[in-house]
Design an enzyme around this catalytic site. Structure first.
Site, PDB file in Angstrom:
ATOM      1  CE  LYS A   1      -1.696   1.614   4.026  1.00  0.00           C
ATOM      2  NZ  LYS A   1      -1.375   3.012   4.327  1.00  0.00           N
ATOM      3  CG  ASN A   2       2.312   2.679   3.517  1.00  0.00           C
ATOM      4  OD1 ASN A   2       1.156   3.007   3.225  1.00  0.00           O
ATOM      5  ND2 ASN A   2       2.701   2.445   4.751  1.00  0.00           N
TER       6      ASN A   2
ATOM      7  NE  ARG B   1       0.585  10.500   9.900  1.00  0.00           N
ATOM      8  CZ  ARG B   1       0.186   9.469   9.154  1.00  0.00           C
ATOM      9  NH1 ARG B   1      -1.030   9.017   9.264  1.00  0.00           N
ATOM     10  NH2 ARG B   1       0.999   8.930   8.265  1.00  0.00           N
TER      11      ARG B   1
ATOM     12  CG  ASP C   1       3.213   1.487   9.451  1.00  0.00           C
ATOM     13  OD1 ASP C   1       3.430   1.729   8.258  1.00  0.00           O
ATOM     14  OD2 ASP C   1       2.955   2.363  10.294  1.00  0.00           O
TER      15      ASP C   1
ATOM     16  CB  CYS D   1      -4.766  10.952  11.205  1.00  0.00           C
ATOM     17  SG  CYS D   1      -3.247  10.160  11.654  1.00  0.00           S
TER      18      CYS D   1
ATOM     19  NE  ARG E   1      -7.190   4.709   5.321  1.00  0.00           N
ATOM     20  CZ  ARG E   1      -6.654   5.827   5.804  1.00  0.00           C
ATOM     21  NH1 ARG E   1      -7.095   6.338   6.932  1.00  0.00           N
ATOM     22  NH2 ARG E   1      -5.670   6.427   5.180  1.00  0.00           N
TER      23      ARG E   1
HETATM   24  C1  EPZ Z   1       4.503   6.846   6.185  1.00  0.00           C
HETATM   25  O1  EPZ Z   1       3.786   7.947   6.724  1.00  0.00           O
HETATM   26  C2  EPZ Z   1       3.504   5.703   6.100  1.00  0.00           C
HETATM   27  N1  EPZ Z   1       2.413   6.080   5.209  1.00  0.00           N
HETATM   28  C3  EPZ Z   1       2.964   5.388   7.497  1.00  0.00           C
HETATM   29  O2  EPZ Z   1       2.110   4.254   7.379  1.00  0.00           O
HETATM   30  C4  EPZ Z   1       4.144   5.026   8.392  1.00  0.00           C
HETATM   31  O3  EPZ Z   1       3.665   4.794   9.707  1.00  0.00           O
HETATM   32  C5  EPZ Z   1       5.161   6.167   8.404  1.00  0.00           C
HETATM   33  O4  EPZ Z   1       5.578   6.462   7.054  1.00  0.00           O
HETATM   34  C6  EPZ Z   1       6.399   5.842   9.219  1.00  0.00           C
HETATM   35  O5  EPZ Z   1       7.004   4.690   8.709  1.00  0.00           O
HETATM   36  C7  EPZ Z   1       2.603   6.021   3.871  1.00  0.00           C
HETATM   37  O6  EPZ Z   1       3.669   5.688   3.389  1.00  0.00           O
HETATM   38  C8  EPZ Z   1       1.426   6.385   3.010  1.00  0.00           C
HETATM   39  P1  EPZ Z   1       6.717  10.146   8.292  1.00  0.00           P
HETATM   40  P2  EPZ Z   1       4.463   9.410   6.724  1.00  0.00           P
HETATM   41  O7  EPZ Z   1       6.702  11.389   7.490  1.00  0.00           O
HETATM   42  O8  EPZ Z   1       5.250   9.608   5.489  1.00  0.00           O
HETATM   43  C9  EPZ Z   1       6.609  13.328  11.807  1.00  0.00           C
HETATM   44  C10 EPZ Z   1       0.161   2.989   7.663  1.00  0.00           C
HETATM   45  O9  EPZ Z   1      -0.325   2.480   8.678  1.00  0.00           O
HETATM   46  N2  EPZ Z   1       6.680  14.325  10.722  1.00  0.00           N
HETATM   47  O10 EPZ Z   1       7.908   9.256   8.238  1.00  0.00           O
HETATM   48  O11 EPZ Z   1       3.412  10.402   7.044  1.00  0.00           O
HETATM   49  C11 EPZ Z   1       5.249  12.627  11.819  1.00  0.00           C
HETATM   50  O12 EPZ Z   1       4.318  13.401  12.542  1.00  0.00           O
HETATM   51  C12 EPZ Z   1       0.720   4.398   7.719  1.00  0.00           C
HETATM   52  O13 EPZ Z   1       0.270   2.414   6.553  1.00  0.00           O
HETATM   53  C13 EPZ Z   1       6.860  15.671  11.046  1.00  0.00           C
HETATM   54  O14 EPZ Z   1       6.959  16.027  12.210  1.00  0.00           O
HETATM   55  O15 EPZ Z   1       5.450   9.259   7.966  1.00  0.00           O
HETATM   56  C14 EPZ Z   1       5.555  11.321  12.492  1.00  0.00           C
HETATM   57  O16 EPZ Z   1       5.536  11.515  13.899  1.00  0.00           O
HETATM   58  C15 EPZ Z   1       0.487   5.055   9.072  1.00  0.00           C
HETATM   59  N3  EPZ Z   1       6.908  16.577  10.047  1.00  0.00           N
HETATM   60  C16 EPZ Z   1       6.982  11.018  12.025  1.00  0.00           C
HETATM   61  O17 EPZ Z   1       7.523  12.257  11.569  1.00  0.00           O
HETATM   62  C17 EPZ Z   1       6.796  16.214   8.721  1.00  0.00           C
HETATM   63  O18 EPZ Z   1       6.873  17.099   7.836  1.00  0.00           O
HETATM   64  C18 EPZ Z   1       7.044  10.002  10.895  1.00  0.00           C
HETATM   65  O19 EPZ Z   1       6.371  10.562   9.812  1.00  0.00           O
HETATM   66  C19 EPZ Z   1       6.607  14.854   8.415  1.00  0.00           C
HETATM   67  C20 EPZ Z   1       6.567  13.926   9.427  1.00  0.00           C
END
Ligand code: EPZ
Length: 422
Positions: A22-23, A123, A308, A118, A400
């Site tokens: 998915k990701n 996020r 995850d 969310c 999802r």
């Molecule tokens: C991706 O989300 C995945 N989603 C998430 O999977 C996964 O949990 C996550 O990476 C971490 O591995 C997809 O790929 C569609 P991040 P993403 O940016 O890109 C903070 C699932 O269950 N952050 O690595 O949004 C954020 O708040 C989903 O399939 C900032 O602070 O994750 C989080 O605490 C859930 N500022 C941490 O970093 C930013 O600009 C990790 O976020 C971006 C992120």
């Protein structure tokens, strides 16, 4: 809203096909915006999030045609006629923000709604914004939308990320492919989905090296062409179904599973007393004792233990021998499955980012509610070993990220059924 009922106590036996990630698909689909030639994705998962991304791309004027029951997606942004990603769609799925980088690179302009918080956390998008501004974009927040402009096009730069954000790395990588000159991403995310995206972009004519390491280098090119790309196996679905025989007993072969996709998770399972064998068809998993052993878990960016899979691991540790401590370092609120597991008799204490799990012999069935995607499936896993019939409501969260979970688990002997519209 549908419900799923599971009657626990049946050991599992058989094979489960693991779908495309998915990701990975959610970042590969927006890549079509980088070229006006067709992009074909094979091994695509059939999930509601994929349908949401399709609706978003179609709202921009792109075409997304599911073929072979959705396992192939034929995409084209030849007819691109909008650069505005509307709140109504973006609020349903945070990954909608992955159109920002490609639209900026292709059109020099984008108006993308902030996703809003969310269940698992606020996020924010500060890392995405800082990264794209480093390439020369001007980005400001107005009425809940990010207004991004790069009238003179994007220019390559050295971009250090304060945190190895997956989404920010993906947005930046896609934008950099059409920027003038060289971009270096430092502290880049290293997830297999990044490697998969880079492979697809290279097939489209991009010049990228270092994907999968913390330092990715991109030589910008004038344009990208079409390509056909196979979506990588879903390592989170893989890890989820690897836990099913550990919790329920028996033995399951996860078809398409590769240990390198889940190395740190597999190491932890072996520490807990699980046998994992790489076969020609996938990963064969069985528990090697009456109960798994307690282990401690810390979630980290890849190649660390995946956030995850934290909820699913907790479900397994609820019936392990001993006490486990899980530390969630990626999201600020990702223990919502704990209160639901406690309703099933689990002994869990949550303090901030730490959850302490005292293993019990058996869980007991109870009506429980899904809250977010991975929490939902952890309740299904826990129910496989619980006494009685567990009723999991609000399973739209499940759909999802998991194709027909009741079919896949039912096919290996679980007593599981979906009741529509309860
Ligand atoms: C991706 O989300 C995945 N989603 C998430 O999977 C996964 O949990 C996550 O990476 C971490 O591995 C997809 O790929 C569609 P991040 P993403 O940016 O890109 C903070 C699932 O269950 N952050 O690595 O949004 C954020 O708040 C989903 O399939 C900032 O602070 O994750 C989080 O605490 C859930 N500022 C941490 O970093 C930013 O600009 C990790 O976020 C971006 C992120």
């Amino acid at each position: 809203m549908d419900s799923i009922y599971v009657t626990g106590g049946r050991p599992l036996k058989g094979q489960i096909h693991i779908a495309g990630a998915k990701n990975a698909a959610l970042t590969l689909m927006p890549a079509t915006l980088l070229s006006d030639e067709p992009l074909t994705l094979t091994n695509a998962p059939r999930l509601s999030d994929i349908r949401t991304m399709s609706v978003l791309l179609q709202s921009l004027g792109a075409e997304v045609q599911p073929l072979q029951g959705g396992q192939v997606l034929a995409l084209s942004s030849h007819g691109l006629n909008s650069t505005r990603a509307d709140y109504e769609i973006v609020r349903k799925m945070r990954a909608s923000n992955l159109v920002l980088g490609p639209l900026l690179a292709r059109e020099g302009h984008a108006v993308v709604s902030l996703p809003g918080g969310c269940a698992i956390g606020a996020r924010p998008m500060d890392i995405h914004i800082t990264a794209l501004e480093a390439l020369g974009a001007k980005i400001e927040l107005k009425d809940g939308y990010l207004h991004a402009d790069a009238p003179k096009g994007l220019k390559g730069a050295v971009v250090p990320l304060r945190f190895a954000s997956v989404g920010a790395t993906e947005n930046l990588l896609m934008a950099a492919t059409l920027a003038k000159g060289t971009t270096v991403i430092e502290n880049a995310a290293r997830e297999p989905e990044i490697v998969d995206l880079a492979a697809c972009l290279v097939a489209m004519g991009a010049q990228i090296s270092g994907a999968g390491t913390s330092r990715i280098e991109v030589q910008g090119v004038d344009r990208l062409h079409g390509a056909t790309h196979r979506v990588v196996t879903d390592r989170i679905e893989l890890g989820t179904y690897m836990l099913a025989p550990v919790i329920a007993g028996g033995e399951v072969e996860c078809l398409g599973g590769r240990r390198d996709l889940v190395a740190s998770f597999a190491d932890k399972l072996e520490e807990a007393g699980v046998d994992i064998v790489q076969t020609a068809a996938g990963l064969l998993v069985r528990r090697n004792g009456e109960r798994p052993r307690a282990v401690d878990v810390v979630t980290e960016p890849y190649p660390g233990f995946p956030t995850d899979l934290q909820a699913q691991m907790m479900a397994m540790l609820c019936t392990a021998e001993g006490t486990s401590v899980l530390e969630e370092r990626i999201f600020e609120n990702r223990f919502m499955h704990a209160p639901e597991l406690i309703r099933m008799g689990a002994q869990i204490e949550v303090h901030g980012g730490h959850a302490t799990v005292h293993g019990v012999k058996r869980l007991r069935a109870a009506p429980v509610m899904a809250t977010d995607l991975r929490a939902s499936v952890s309740l299904i896993l826990a129910a496989l070993a619980a006494e009685g019939e567990t009723h999991v409501s609000r399973v739209y969260h499940l759909d999802r990220g998991y194709e027909h979970v009741e079919d896949k688990l039912g096919a290996v002997g679980a007593a599981i059924e979906r009741v529509k519209g309860e």
